[in-house]
Design a protein around this motif. Structure first.
Motif, mmCIF file in Angstrom:
data_model
loop_
_atom_site.group_PDB
_atom_site.id
_atom_site.type_symbol
_atom_site.label_atom_id
_atom_site.label_comp_id
_atom_site.label_asym_id
_atom_site.label_seq_id
_atom_site.Cartn_x
_atom_site.Cartn_y
_atom_site.Cartn_z
ATOM 1 N N UNK A 1 0.830 -1.205 0.000
ATOM 2 C CA UNK A 1 0.000 0.000 0.000
ATOM 3 C C UNK A 1 0.865 1.257 0.000
ATOM 4 N N UNK A 2 1.944 1.235 0.782
ATOM 5 C CA UNK A 2 2.849 2.389 0.831
ATOM 6 C C UNK A 2 3.513 2.595 -0.529
ATOM 7 N N UNK B 1 3.179 5.883 -2.783
ATOM 8 C CA UNK B 1 4.404 6.642 -3.047
ATOM 9 C C UNK B 1 4.686 6.749 -4.542
ATOM 10 N N UNK B 2 4.546 5.636 -5.252
ATOM 11 C CA UNK B 2 4.780 5.656 -6.693
ATOM 12 C C UNK B 2 3.732 6.509 -7.410
ATOM 13 N N UNK B 3 2.482 6.436 -6.929
ATOM 14 C CA UNK B 3 1.426 7.245 -7.540
ATOM 15 C C UNK B 3 1.726 8.725 -7.435
ATOM 16 N N UNK B 4 2.130 9.173 -6.246
ATOM 17 C CA UNK B 4 2.460 10.587 -6.046
ATOM 18 C C UNK B 4 3.717 10.948 -6.831
ATOM 19 N N UNK B 5 4.739 10.098 -6.753
ATOM 20 C CA UNK B 5 5.996 10.392 -7.435
ATOM 21 C C UNK B 5 5.848 10.514 -8.933
ATOM 22 N N UNK B 6 5.105 9.597 -9.530
ATOM 23 C CA UNK B 6 4.924 9.633 -10.979
ATOM 24 C C UNK B 6 4.054 10.820 -11.397
#
Length: 238
Positions: free
Chosen positions: A12-13, A17-22
């Protein structure tokens, strides 16, 4: 069972994190194009993203320069807008408790997005994972897309016609809005907007950002005064 829970939490983390970063990292393209339109060279633009790496401050700097503002005033506005990251760092230093050798490197990644992801986690391990993945993903993509945007700016044309100069502020507001939970936070944000927009037509480019920063101490002073008056009233009633 505990291992399964930990694996599920890590997944989940990583997803968040990847969603926000991308999502945010891709907006570096908008910065590259906007900065090129303000007259900066590709080298200067890439250096800003590599060394400054705080989107809102970078947009504030190039926006002020593009509007004809004094470079020193533009830099001052960007600097004070970036000061918020120092306060993020104070909170994250306690939460992450990183080894001393890693702190200078981690400090470069203390921005709105990494802070938001880290603070949303239930424990230190998850916070460290969220901070690291968000920071790494965002840093790599932001700098890559900054270069692509700066290099291909001539093919894009007028950035205002595409609305690309509004991309970073929109992302910043989207991250900020859910964090405005208390009345004090909402009043501070509202006053900052009023001050920034109110002084925009009469002050040089970059200066309204500095004026808007006065909202926080003003609201905190009024709140402290109100609490003091309340305490005095209670003392008189006794």
């Amino acid at each position: 069972m505990a291992g399964q829970d930990s694996a599920g939490q890590d997944s989940a983390v990583l997803r968040d994190a990847l969603g926000v970063g991308v999502a945010v990292g891709l907006s570096g393209f908008a910065f590259g194009v906007t900065a090129a339109g303000s007259g900066l060279s590709v080298l200067q633009i890439c250096a800003l993203s590599l060394l400054v790496f705080t989107g809102a401050s970078q947009f504030a700097l190039v926006g002020a320069i593009a509007a004809g503002g004094n470079p020193l005033t533009a830099a001052a506005g960007a600097f004070f807008l970036g000061v918020r990251n120092a306060f993020y760092g104070l909170r994250l230093s306690q939460l992450l408790a990183l080894p001393r050798a890693l702190r200078p490197l981690a400090a470069h990644w203390v921005i709105d997005e990494t802070t938001a992801v880290a603070l949303a986690q239930p424990n230190r391990r998850a916070a460290r994972l969220g901070f690291t993945v968000t920071g790494l993903t965002l840093y790599v993509l932001w700098n890559l897309t900054t270069f692509l945007g700066a290099a291909g700016a001539e093919a894009i044309g007028d950035t205002r016609a595409w609305g690309l100069n509004a991309a970073s502020p929109a992302v910043f507001l989207a991250l900020l809005a859910p964090m405005l939970r208390s009345t004090t936070e909402r009043v501070t944000a509202g006053l900052a907007v009023v001050l920034g927009l109110g002084f925009l037509p009469v002050l040089p480019a970059g200066v309204p950002v500095l004026v808007a920063a006065l909202a926080a101490p003003a609201v905190l002073w009024l709140k402290g005064r109100r609490i003091g008056d309340r305490e005095r009233t209670k003392g008189e009633d006794r």
